[in-house]
Design a protein around this motif. Structure first.
Motif: not given
Length: 129
Positions: A117-120, A35-36, A14-16, A28-29
């Motif tokens: 946080e990554l998903a957001d 962030p970002g 899976p990945a964002h 996203l890494d």
């Protein structure tokens, strides 16, 4: 053996995801330096950026360029930094990193962000595309 990024492309990991075309993927890494922090890859597994043919290379950079303004709106910063290192994963990739100082490009310092946080962050960037 497929690279980690090829497994992300294949949906095995899976990945964002931020954006995707038939040839490129941005996500996203999970070990960001800011962030970002976004990775932009060709879907075709090529180890070294400069081994890509001109059309694929140019397309990768154009794809990254399209993402940068959305990333900057979603993660307010002074600039979007671009880095190509290519040693950690044997699959060509470009790092897009929101910057407020030169220290934001320090790859020896990784952030620990939660999956939420990554998903957001991914959702905020996608909303700006």
């Amino acid at each position: 053996m497929a690279s980690l990024f090829s497994k992300i492309v294949a949906g095995e990991i899976p990945a964002h995801k931020i954006a995707e075309t038939d040839q490129y993927l941005a996500f996203l890494d999970v070990f960001p330096v800011a962030p970002g922090h976004t990775l932009v890859i060709p879907k075709q597994e090529i180890d070294y950026l400069f081994d890509m043919d001109e059309a694929l290379y140019t397309g990768l950079m154009q794809f990254a360029r399209q993402l940068a303004p959305a990333l900057q709106r979603a993660v307010p910063c002074q600039r979007i930094g671009v880095s190509v290192i290519g040693l950690e994963v044997p699959h060509a990739h470009v790092h897009l990193i929101p910057l407020n100082s030169m220290a934001d490009m320090d790859f020896s310092k990784k952030l620990k962000l939660s999956a939420d946080e990554l998903a957001d962050t991914a959702a905020r960037i996608r909303a700006e595309l």
